[in-house]
Structures are given as C-alpha cells and as structure tokens.
Design a protein around this motif. Sequence first.
Motif, short mmCIF file in Angstrom:
data_model
loop_
_atom_site.label_atom_id
_atom_site.label_comp_id
_atom_site.label_asym_id
_atom_site.label_seq_id
_atom_site.Cartn_x
_atom_site.Cartn_y
_atom_site.Cartn_z
N ALA A 24 0.84 -1.19 0.00
CA ALA A 24 0.00 0.00 0.00
C ALA A 24 0.88 1.24 0.00
CB ALA A 24 -0.90 0.00 1.23
N SER A 25 0.47 2.24 -0.78
CA SER A 25 1.24 3.49 -0.84
C SER A 25 0.29 4.66 -0.98
CB SER A 25 2.22 3.47 -2.01
OG SER A 25 1.53 3.36 -3.23
N ILE A 28 -1.10 7.61 3.59
CA ILE A 28 -1.56 6.66 4.60
C ILE A 28 -1.22 7.16 5.99
CG2 ILE A 28 -1.30 4.31 5.49
CD1 ILE A 28 -0.59 3.49 2.58
N SER A 30 -2.72 5.31 8.80
CA SER A 30 -2.61 4.01 9.45
C SER A 30 -3.40 2.98 8.65
CB SER A 30 -3.10 4.06 10.89
OG SER A 30 -4.49 4.35 10.93
N ILE A 31 -3.10 1.72 8.90
CA ILE A 31 -3.82 0.61 8.25
C ILE A 31 -4.35 -0.31 9.33
CG2 ILE A 31 -3.69 -1.31 6.64
CD1 ILE A 31 -1.38 0.08 5.25
N SER A 53 -4.91 -5.10 12.64
CA SER A 53 -3.72 -4.43 13.16
C SER A 53 -3.27 -5.07 14.46
CB SER A 53 -4.00 -2.94 13.38
OG SER A 53 -5.10 -2.78 14.26
N ARG A 71 2.08 -9.74 7.76
CA ARG A 71 2.18 -8.31 7.47
C ARG A 71 3.53 -7.76 7.86
NH1 ARG A 71 -3.13 -5.14 9.60
NH2 ARG A 71 -1.74 -3.36 9.32
N ASN A 73 4.34 -4.16 8.81
CA ASN A 73 3.73 -2.84 9.01
C ASN A 73 4.65 -1.70 8.60
OD1 ASN A 73 1.28 -3.86 10.02
ND2 ASN A 73 2.17 -4.11 12.06
N LYS A 75 6.49 -1.62 6.08
CA LYS A 75 6.44 -1.50 4.62
C LYS A 75 5.01 -1.38 4.10
CE LYS A 75 10.70 -4.11 3.82
NZ LYS A 75 11.31 -5.29 3.15
N ASN A 76 4.04 -1.36 5.00
CA ASN A 76 2.62 -1.33 4.59
C ASN A 76 2.32 -2.44 3.58
OD1 ASN A 76 2.01 0.89 6.21
ND2 ASN A 76 2.52 2.35 4.59
N THR A 77 2.82 -3.61 3.87
CA THR A 77 2.73 -4.72 2.94
C THR A 77 2.13 -5.94 3.63
OG1 THR A 77 4.62 -3.92 1.67
CG2 THR A 77 4.05 -6.25 1.42
N ILE A 99 -7.88 1.51 5.31
CA ILE A 99 -6.80 2.47 5.49
C ILE A 99 -7.34 3.81 5.95
CG2 ILE A 99 -4.98 3.74 4.29
CD1 ILE A 99 -4.67 1.33 2.44
#
Length: 123
Positions: A24-25, A28, A30-31, A53, A71, A73, A75-77, A99
């Motif tokens: 994710a990019s 952002i 938070s996710i 989360s 996950r 976190n 790298k938001n991946t 997100i």
Amino acid sequence: QVQLVESGGGLVQAGGSLRLSCAASGSIFSISGMGWYRQAPGKQRELVAKTTSGLTTVYAGSVKGRFTISRDNAKNTVYLQMNNLKPEDTAVYYCNAQIVVDNGRRRYESDYWGQGTQVTVSS
C-alpha cells in the motif's frame, strides 16, 4: 491517493507454492485490516485470509493449514504464502485493506482494493 499493488501470481503445478505480495502506498495515516480475497470464474468473490492491526488472523476453511498471511507494518505490505496449491485455488486474488487516509486537510477511513493477480494451478 492510496494504491494497493499486488505481485506474485502465476502458473504453478498442483502441490506447488506461490507467495503473493501487496504493498500500500499514498497518503496513509494508518492501516487497520489487510487481507486477501479471490474470485474464480463464475463464482462470487470470497475471503481467503485477513489480518487486523492487532494481528488477529482469519482463514477460509478451504485454505487453513496451507496458506499463511503475514504483514510488514513498516512497509505497509501484506503477504500470502500459499503452499500445497490445488486446482481449485485457481482464481484472481485481490488484496484488500482498510486504510486511514490523511490528505493534510482531513483524516478518514476507507476500503481499498488492488487490481488483482491471477493464480492458476494445473493438475
């Protein structure tokens, strides 16, 4: 403002493995949740696995014990390690994430989907 980009799909023989990634990019803040869904031809989209989360994970019964979601976190991946693949796992796999976006004016939560990646398992 936010993009989910998937990679890692492909063609594999039954019993093989694949690893999907979704990054994710964008703006952002938070996710919360990230997960994977799939849609086979002529069928409805279904949950494969998801994680919150708080690191709670949920798996579809058909993939439990074969697939692992994880996950990074920083790298938001989110990843989906798929082992012992079966022909019935053939589908387009979609990444999904909840997100919180911060565009500098306001902050809000929204649901995002990736473009999908094809996984084909031959018998």
